[in-house]
Design a protein around this motif. Structure first.
Motif, PDB file in Angstrom:
ATOM      1  N   LEU A  66       0.807  -1.219   0.000  1.00 51.53           N
ATOM      2  CA  LEU A  66       0.000   0.000   0.000  1.00 51.53           C
ATOM      3  C   LEU A  66       0.840   1.269   0.000  1.00 51.53           C
ATOM      4  O   LEU A  66       0.392   2.317  -0.447  1.00 51.53           O
ATOM      5  CB  LEU A  66      -0.922   0.026   1.222  1.00 51.53           C
ATOM      6  CG  LEU A  66      -1.933  -1.110   1.347  1.00 51.53           C
ATOM      7  CD1 LEU A  66      -2.766  -0.940   2.609  1.00 51.53           C
ATOM      8  CD2 LEU A  66      -2.825  -1.186   0.114  1.00 51.53           C
ATOM      9  N   GLY A  67       2.059   1.185   0.549  1.00 50.67           N
ATOM     10  CA  GLY A  67       2.900   2.371   0.636  1.00 50.67           C
ATOM     11  C   GLY A  67       4.004   2.187   1.658  1.00 50.67           C
ATOM     12  O   GLY A  67       4.353   1.063   2.020  1.00 50.67           O
ATOM     13  N   PHE A  68       4.499   3.316   2.142  1.00 50.96           N
ATOM     14  CA  PHE A  68       5.670   3.314   3.020  1.00 50.96           C
ATOM     15  C   PHE A  68       5.492   4.315   4.155  1.00 50.96           C
ATOM     16  O   PHE A  68       4.787   5.311   4.009  1.00 50.96           O
ATOM     17  CB  PHE A  68       6.920   3.686   2.221  1.00 50.96           C
ATOM     18  CG  PHE A  68       7.090   2.860   0.977  1.00 50.96           C
ATOM     19  CD1 PHE A  68       7.742   1.649   1.022  1.00 50.96           C
ATOM     20  CD2 PHE A  68       6.556   3.282  -0.223  1.00 50.96           C
ATOM     21  CE1 PHE A  68       7.871   0.869  -0.115  1.00 50.96           C
ATOM     22  CE2 PHE A  68       6.676   2.517  -1.364  1.00 50.96           C
ATOM     23  CZ  PHE A  68       7.329   1.307  -1.312  1.00 50.96           C
ATOM     24  N   GLN A  69       6.168   4.043   5.262  1.00 53.12           N
ATOM     25  CA  GLN A  69       6.184   4.943   6.409  1.00 53.12           C
ATOM     26  C   GLN A  69       7.611   5.046   6.919  1.00 53.12           C
ATOM     27  O   GLN A  69       8.308   4.037   6.998  1.00 53.12           O
ATOM     28  CB  GLN A  69       5.381   4.356   7.568  1.00 53.12           C
ATOM     29  CG  GLN A  69       3.954   4.706   7.643  1.00 53.12           C
ATOM     30  CD  GLN A  69       3.341   4.159   8.924  1.00 53.12           C
ATOM     31  OE1 GLN A  69       3.717   3.092   9.399  1.00 53.12           O
ATOM     32  NE2 GLN A  69       2.381   4.871   9.467  1.00 53.12           N
ATOM     33  N   ALA A  70       7.990   6.241   7.276  1.00 53.53           N
ATOM     34  CA  ALA A  70       9.241   6.422   8.016  1.00 53.53           C
ATOM     35  C   ALA A  70       8.910   6.127   9.472  1.00 53.53           C
ATOM     36  O   ALA A  70       7.973   6.698  10.025  1.00 53.53           O
ATOM     37  CB  ALA A  70       9.747   7.846   7.867  1.00 53.53           C
ATOM     38  N   VAL A  71       9.625   5.197  10.064  1.00 54.72           N
ATOM     39  CA  VAL A  71       9.388   4.840  11.464  1.00 54.72           C
ATOM     40  C   VAL A  71      10.716   4.770  12.214  1.00 54.72           C
ATOM     41  O   VAL A  71      11.741   4.383  11.652  1.00 54.72           O
ATOM     42  CB  VAL A  71       8.616   3.503  11.624  1.00 54.72           C
ATOM     43  CG1 VAL A  71       7.210   3.618  11.066  1.00 54.72           C
ATOM     44  CG2 VAL A  71       9.342   2.345  10.975  1.00 54.72           C
TER      45      VAL A  71
END
Length: 148
Positions: A66-71
């Motif tokens: 679905l996408g990406f997250q900076a974590v």
């Protein structure tokens, strides 16, 4: 912040494992910049990981990117808690710090964490019984095509 375990049958099938390192570095750098170099979950700065967000169709057994997250590192360890347990067993991370982070971010007690963890591993065990098709969606063009 939640534990979101990747089914064992999907390990190493993510976008990161299928594209050139230089392309992955460009993508993750853009994700970090888009999120102002802050963790999308807890807001922490510092070292970040680019986390792939997946949806699992439990009927058709399709894993869709679905996408990406900076974590931040701690949020990433919570999300991949199974791997975090393995790293802790090797003495590479402090699992109690990971759990404390979950408690603080979600403002819950240890009993709530244990309940959440049990449910997450129950879903993981069920999903790991199946073969999954991987749908990279709009990012599939980033994967080098193999010539036969």
């Amino acid at each position: 912040l939640k534990i979101d375990l990747v089914p064992e049958t999907c390990w190493y099938k993510g976008l990161r494992e299928q594209m050139k390192r230089s392309q992955w570095d460009k993508l993750r750098t853009r994700v970090y910049a888009d999120q102002h170099n802050r963790c999308a979950i807890c807001g922490a700065g510092g070292r970040l990981n680019c986390h792939e967000i997946w949806d699992y169709d439990d009927t058709r057994h399709i894993q869709k990117l679905l996408g990406f997250q900076a974590v931040c590192v701690l949020c990433h360890h919570v999300t991949h808690f199974g791997k975090a347990q393995l790293l802790a067993g090797q003495g590479r991370i402090d699992l109690d710090a990971v759990i404390r982070h979950f408690l603080a971010v979600n403002q819950v007690d240890r009993e709530s964490f244990e309940s959440h963890k049990s449910a997450a591993f129950r879903v993981w065990r069920e999903r790991s019984c199946h073969s999954w098709e991987t749908d990279l969606g709009e990012w599939s063009a980033l994967v080098a095509r193999k010539t036969v």
